[in-house]
Write a protein that holds these residues in place. Structure first.
Motif, PDB file in Angstrom:
ATOM      1  N   ALA A 101     -21.399  -3.955 -14.057  1.00 21.72           N
ATOM      2  CA  ALA A 101     -22.090  -4.190 -15.321  1.00 21.72           C
ATOM      3  C   ALA A 101     -22.983  -3.027 -15.727  1.00 21.72           C
ATOM      4  O   ALA A 101     -23.298  -2.867 -16.905  1.00 21.72           O
ATOM      5  CB  ALA A 101     -22.924  -5.468 -15.222  1.00 21.72           C
ATOM      6  N   LEU A 102     -23.412  -2.237 -14.766  1.00 21.77           N
ATOM      7  CA  LEU A 102     -24.308  -1.114 -15.030  1.00 21.77           C
ATOM      8  C   LEU A 102     -23.651   0.170 -14.529  1.00 21.77           C
ATOM      9  O   LEU A 102     -22.969   0.166 -13.515  1.00 21.77           O
ATOM     10  CB  LEU A 102     -25.658  -1.325 -14.339  1.00 21.77           C
ATOM     11  CG  LEU A 102     -26.381  -2.630 -14.680  1.00 21.77           C
ATOM     12  CD1 LEU A 102     -27.644  -2.765 -13.833  1.00 21.77           C
ATOM     13  CD2 LEU A 102     -26.721  -2.697 -16.158  1.00 21.77           C
ATOM     14  N   LYS A 103     -23.896   1.265 -15.244  1.00 22.33           N
ATOM     15  CA  LYS A 103     -23.264   2.518 -14.860  1.00 22.33           C
ATOM     16  C   LYS A 103     -24.197   3.370 -14.019  1.00 22.33           C
ATOM     17  O   LYS A 103     -25.422   3.236 -14.097  1.00 22.33           O
ATOM     18  CB  LYS A 103     -22.806   3.284 -16.098  1.00 22.33           C
ATOM     19  CG  LYS A 103     -23.924   3.797 -16.983  1.00 22.33           C
ATOM     20  CD  LYS A 103     -23.351   4.551 -18.172  1.00 22.33           C
ATOM     21  CE  LYS A 103     -24.461   5.072 -19.081  1.00 22.33           C
ATOM     22  NZ  LYS A 103     -23.909   5.786 -20.263  1.00 22.33           N
ATOM     23  N   GLY A 104     -23.589   4.247 -13.239  1.00 19.04           N
ATOM     24  CA  GLY A 104     -24.355   5.110 -12.352  1.00 19.04           C
ATOM     25  C   GLY A 104     -23.699   5.156 -10.991  1.00 19.04           C
ATOM     26  O   GLY A 104     -23.163   4.154 -10.516  1.00 19.04           O
ATOM     27  N   SER A 105     -23.760   6.301 -10.337  1.00 22.04           N
ATOM     28  CA  SER A 105     -23.162   6.429  -9.004  1.00 22.04           C
ATOM     29  C   SER A 105     -24.044   5.805  -7.937  1.00 22.04           C
ATOM     30  O   SER A 105     -23.587   5.524  -6.834  1.00 22.04           O
ATOM     31  CB  SER A 105     -22.907   7.901  -8.677  1.00 22.04           C
ATOM     32  OG  SER A 105     -24.110   8.657  -8.767  1.00 22.04           O
ATOM     33  N   THR A 106     -25.314   5.568  -8.273  1.00 20.87           N
ATOM     34  CA  THR A 106     -26.223   4.889  -7.356  1.00 20.87           C
ATOM     35  C   THR A 106     -26.996   3.830  -8.141  1.00 20.87           C
ATOM     36  O   THR A 106     -27.077   3.877  -9.377  1.00 20.87           O
ATOM     37  CB  THR A 106     -27.233   5.871  -6.727  1.00 20.87           C
ATOM     38  OG1 THR A 106     -28.076   6.408  -7.760  1.00 20.87           O
ATOM     39  CG2 THR A 106     -26.511   7.002  -6.012  1.00 20.87           C
ATOM     40  N   ALA A 107     -27.599   2.905  -7.406  1.00 20.66           N
ATOM     41  CA  ALA A 107     -28.402   1.871  -8.067  1.00 20.66           C
ATOM     42  C   ALA A 107     -29.575   2.499  -8.813  1.00 20.66           C
ATOM     43  O   ALA A 107     -29.976   2.009  -9.878  1.00 20.66           O
ATOM     44  CB  ALA A 107     -28.895   0.859  -7.033  1.00 20.66           C
ATOM     45  N   ALA A 108     -30.119   3.575  -8.279  1.00 20.54           N
ATOM     46  CA  ALA A 108     -31.255   4.239  -8.925  1.00 20.54           C
ATOM     47  C   ALA A 108     -30.876   4.806 -10.285  1.00 20.54           C
ATOM     48  O   ALA A 108     -31.722   4.912 -11.181  1.00 20.54           O
ATOM     49  CB  ALA A 108     -31.796   5.347  -8.019  1.00 20.54           C
ATOM     50  N   GLU A 109     -29.623   5.194 -10.456  1.00 23.43           N
ATOM     51  CA  GLU A 109     -29.154   5.683 -11.743  1.00 23.43           C
ATOM     52  C   GLU A 109     -28.850   4.538 -12.705  1.00 23.43           C
ATOM     53  O   GLU A 109     -28.810   4.727 -13.915  1.00 23.43           O
ATOM     54  CB  GLU A 109     -27.898   6.537 -11.560  1.00 23.43           C
ATOM     55  CG  GLU A 109     -28.135   7.833 -10.800  1.00 23.43           C
ATOM     56  CD  GLU A 109     -26.846   8.617 -10.609  1.00 23.43           C
ATOM     57  OE1 GLU A 109     -25.778   8.111 -11.022  1.00 23.43           O
ATOM     58  OE2 GLU A 109     -26.904   9.728 -10.066  1.00 23.43           O
ATOM     59  N   ALA A 110     -28.634   3.345 -12.169  1.00 28.60           N
ATOM     60  CA  ALA A 110     -28.223   2.201 -12.986  1.00 28.60           C
ATOM     61  C   ALA A 110     -29.404   1.435 -13.575  1.00 28.60           C
ATOM     62  O   ALA A 110     -29.293   0.859 -14.660  1.00 28.60           O
ATOM     63  CB  ALA A 110     -27.362   1.252 -12.157  1.00 28.60           C
ATOM     64  N   PHE A 111     -30.532   1.415 -12.873  1.00 29.65           N
ATOM     65  CA  PHE A 111     -31.670   0.636 -13.368  1.00 29.65           C
ATOM     66  C   PHE A 111     -32.947   1.064 -12.660  1.00 29.65           C
ATOM     67  O   PHE A 111     -32.918   1.772 -11.648  1.00 29.65           O
ATOM     68  CB  PHE A 111     -31.444  -0.866 -13.126  1.00 29.65           C
ATOM     69  CG  PHE A 111     -31.451  -1.268 -11.679  1.00 29.65           C
ATOM     70  CD1 PHE A 111     -32.647  -1.600 -11.039  1.00 29.65           C
ATOM     71  CD2 PHE A 111     -30.278  -1.301 -10.942  1.00 29.65           C
ATOM     72  CE1 PHE A 111     -32.659  -1.962  -9.695  1.00 29.65           C
ATOM     73  CE2 PHE A 111     -30.282  -1.651  -9.601  1.00 29.65           C
ATOM     74  CZ  PHE A 111     -31.479  -1.984  -8.975  1.00 29.65           C
ATOM     75  N   TYR A 112     -34.064   0.610 -13.208  1.00 31.93           N
ATOM     76  CA  TYR A 112     -35.343   0.734 -12.512  1.00 31.93           C
ATOM     77  C   TYR A 112     -36.172  -0.510 -12.787  1.00 31.93           C
ATOM     78  O   TYR A 112     -36.005  -1.189 -13.809  1.00 31.93           O
ATOM     79  CB  TYR A 112     -36.114   1.990 -12.928  1.00 31.93           C
ATOM     80  CG  TYR A 112     -36.561   2.027 -14.376  1.00 31.93           C
ATOM     81  CD1 TYR A 112     -37.697   1.322 -14.801  1.00 31.93           C
ATOM     82  CD2 TYR A 112     -35.867   2.776 -15.326  1.00 31.93           C
ATOM     83  CE1 TYR A 112     -38.111   1.354 -16.113  1.00 31.93           C
ATOM     84  CE2 TYR A 112     -36.269   2.815 -16.649  1.00 31.93           C
ATOM     85  CZ  TYR A 112     -37.394   2.108 -17.040  1.00 31.93           C
ATOM     86  OH  TYR A 112     -37.812   2.136 -18.356  1.00 31.93           O
ATOM     87  N   VAL A 113     -37.056  -0.832 -11.855  1.00 31.82           N
ATOM     88  CA  VAL A 113     -37.984  -1.949 -12.001  1.00 31.82           C
ATOM     89  C   VAL A 113     -39.373  -1.449 -11.650  1.00 31.82           C
ATOM     90  O   VAL A 113     -39.616  -1.038 -10.510  1.00 31.82           O
ATOM     91  CB  VAL A 113     -37.616  -3.141 -11.085  1.00 31.82           C
ATOM     92  CG1 VAL A 113     -38.610  -4.290 -11.289  1.00 31.82           C
ATOM     93  CG2 VAL A 113     -36.194  -3.609 -11.344  1.00 31.82           C
ATOM     94  N   GLN A 114     -40.255  -1.446 -12.606  1.00 24.57           N
ATOM     95  CA  GLN A 114     -41.621  -0.991 -12.392  1.00 24.57           C
ATOM     96  C   GLN A 114     -42.560  -2.196 -12.485  1.00 24.57           C
ATOM     97  O   GLN A 114     -42.644  -2.857 -13.512  1.00 24.57           O
ATOM     98  CB  GLN A 114     -42.020   0.052 -13.436  1.00 24.57           C
ATOM     99  CG  GLN A 114     -41.197   1.333 -13.380  1.00 24.57           C
ATOM    100  CD  GLN A 114     -41.510   2.276 -14.534  1.00 24.57           C
ATOM    101  OE1 GLN A 114     -42.096   1.863 -15.520  1.00 24.57           O
ATOM    102  NE2 GLN A 114     -41.100   3.526 -14.403  1.00 24.57           N
ATOM    103  N   CYS A 115     -43.232  -2.481 -11.411  1.00 22.81           N
ATOM    104  CA  CYS A 115     -44.214  -3.563 -11.389  1.00 22.81           C
ATOM    105  C   CYS A 115     -45.228  -3.211 -10.310  1.00 22.81           C
ATOM    106  O   CYS A 115     -45.025  -3.500  -9.123  1.00 22.81           O
ATOM    107  CB  CYS A 115     -43.536  -4.908 -11.107  1.00 22.81           C
ATOM    108  SG  CYS A 115     -44.639  -6.330 -11.273  1.00 22.81           S
TER     109      CYS A 115
END
Length: 345
Positions: free
Chosen positions: A294-308
Motif C-alpha cells: 500500500a505504501l511505496k519505498g524500499s524501506t519502511a522509513a521511506e514509506a512513512f513516518y510517525v512523530q509523537c
C-alpha cells in the motif's frame, strides 16, 4: 501460582501493545426512494441480492439494477437507506444513488466530505447525453467535495436487457472486489464488469482522453474482456495529491483504522510512555500496510513516518496528544510508455 516441583514454568501476562485493527473498506450504501411496501424500513442491510425480492420489495427498476450489479461484481454487504441522516450512523465506505437528482447528489457529496471515511459514485442521469454529465459534474463539485466523488460514464447494458442502466452499483461492486483481491490501495481500474454486455455510448480513444482530462472515469468495451473500467480518478482537479481515488480511499482507511484503535489513549498520562506506545502501535500498522504494497519505498522509513514526542507536544494544545503521520501512497501507472528501437545488424 504454587510451584511444587523443579522445572520451567510460564505465566501469561497482558501485553502493553494495542494492535491497530483494519477497518472495512467495501461496505456500500444505496440511497433509495422506498424500501418496502409497508414503508417500515429506514434502513435495510443486504448480504445478497436475493433479499431484495422479499424484504426490499419496493425498489425501482434502477435501484434493483444497482443492487444486483453490486453483488454481481463482488460486493458482499450493503445497506439501503432512505435519507442522509440515517446514512450518517452506518459503517459504510461506498455511497451511491442510481436515481437521485442533482440537489440530493450534492448533499451526498457534502455528506461524504464531512464524514471523511466514504466516497460517492456518480453517473449521469441520461445515458446518451454526455453534456448532462458535465452539467451534473459542475453542480456537484461546486460544493467543494471533489476528492470524495468519482464520476463514471457511460451507462451499461445488463445481460439480456435492451435498456441501459446507471453503472454505479456495478462499479461499487468492482471496488469491493478489488479491495478483497488486492487491497484498497489498488486502483479499481482495468477490471471487467460482470453482468453487463455493452455500454450505451461507444467511446473512441480520443473520447476517453477528453473525459480523463475532466476527471471522469470511462467504461469501454475491450474485445475479449467485455466492459472494462478505464479510469480511477476523483473529481478533484485542483489538488494533485487527491487525483486518484485509490489514494483518497487508502488515506480514509488508514485514518479510520488508527482512530478507532487508539481510543484506549484517552485520559492516559500524557508522557513519553504514551507517546512511545502510539509510535509503536501506529508504526507496526503502517509497516504491515507497506509490506502489503500500500505504501511505496524500499524501506519502511521511506514509506512513512510517525512523530509523537516531546517536540510534537510543544505544538499541541494543553490536554492534547499530537501525532504527525506522513505516508507515501502508491499511485497507479495511468500511462505506460514503451519505446521500441529497431537495431540494424
Amino acid at each position: 501460582m504454587t510451584l511444587e516441583a523443579p522445572g520451567v514454568t510460564f505465566t501469561e501476562l497482558a501485553g502493553g501493545s494495542h494492535p491497530i485493527t483494519a477497518t472495512g473498506t467495501s461496505t456500500a450504501a444505496f440511497l433509495v426512494s422506498k424500501i418496502d411496501s409497508a414503508d417500515k424500513h429506514k434502513q435495510l442491510q443486504l448480504l445478497s441480492y436475493n433479499s431484495t425480492t422479499s424484504e426490499a420489495n419496493s425498489l425501482t427498476d434502477a435501484e434493483k439494477a444497482a443492487v444486483k450489479g453490486f453483488f454481481d461484481n463482488g460486493g458482499s454487504n450493503c445497506y439501503l437507506v432512505k435519507d442522509i441522516d440515517t446514512l450518517k450512523n452506518l459503517p459504510v465506505q461506498i455511497v451511491a444513488s442510481p436515481s437521485s437528482k442533482i440537489a440530493m447528489l450534492a448533499d451526498l457529496a457534502k455528506h461524504c466530505a464531512d464524514m471523511g471515511d466514504r466516497m460517492l459514485i456518480i453517473s449521469t442521469d441520461d445515458e446518451k447525453k454526455p453534456e448532462n454529465l458535465m452539467q451534473l459534474r459542475n453542480n456537484i463539485t461546486s460544493v467543494g467535495s471533489n476528492k470524495y466523488v468519482a464520476f463514471y460514464f457511460p451507462w451499461v447494458r445488463p445481460a439480456g436487457s435492451a435498456s441501459a442502466v446507471s453503472p454505479v452499483g456495478h462499479v461499487a461492486g468492482a471496488w469491493a472486489r478489488v479491495d478483497g483481491e488486492r487491497g484498497v490501495h489498488k486502483a479499481p481500474a482495468n477490471v471487467s464488469l460482470d453482468g453487463v454486455t455493452d455500454v450505451s455510448v461507444s467511446l473512441a480513444p480520443g473520447d476517453v482522453g477528453t473525459w480523463n482530462e475532466q476527471n471522469v472515469n470511462c467504461l469501454r468495451v475491450v474485445p475479449g474482456r467485455g466492459v472494462v473500467v478505464w479510469g480511477a480518478r476523483t473529481a478533484e482537479k485542483g489538488e494533485p495529491d487527491w487525483t486518484f481515488l485509490n489514494v483518497r480511499r487508502l488515506v480514509s482507511f488508514l485514518e479510520s483504522s488508527i482512530k478507532e484503535s487508539i481510543q484506549w489513549a484517552m485520559f492516559e498520562p500524557n508522557d513519553e510512555r504514551l507517546w512511545s506506545s502510539l509510535r509503536r502501535d501506529i508504526g507496526a500498522f503502517l509497516t504491515a500496510q507497506w509490506r502489503h504494497g500500500a505504501l511505496k519505498g524500499s524501506t519502511a522509513a521511506e514509506a512513512f513516518y510517525v512523530q509523537c514526542d516531546e517536540k510534537t507536544q510543544q505544538q499541541a494544545q494543553a490536554g492534547t496528544v499530537l501525532c504527525n503521520i506522513g505516508i507515501a501512497p502508491v499511485k497507479p501507472a495511468e500511462f505506460v510508455k514503451i519505446s521500441i528501437q529497431q537495431l540494424t545488424s
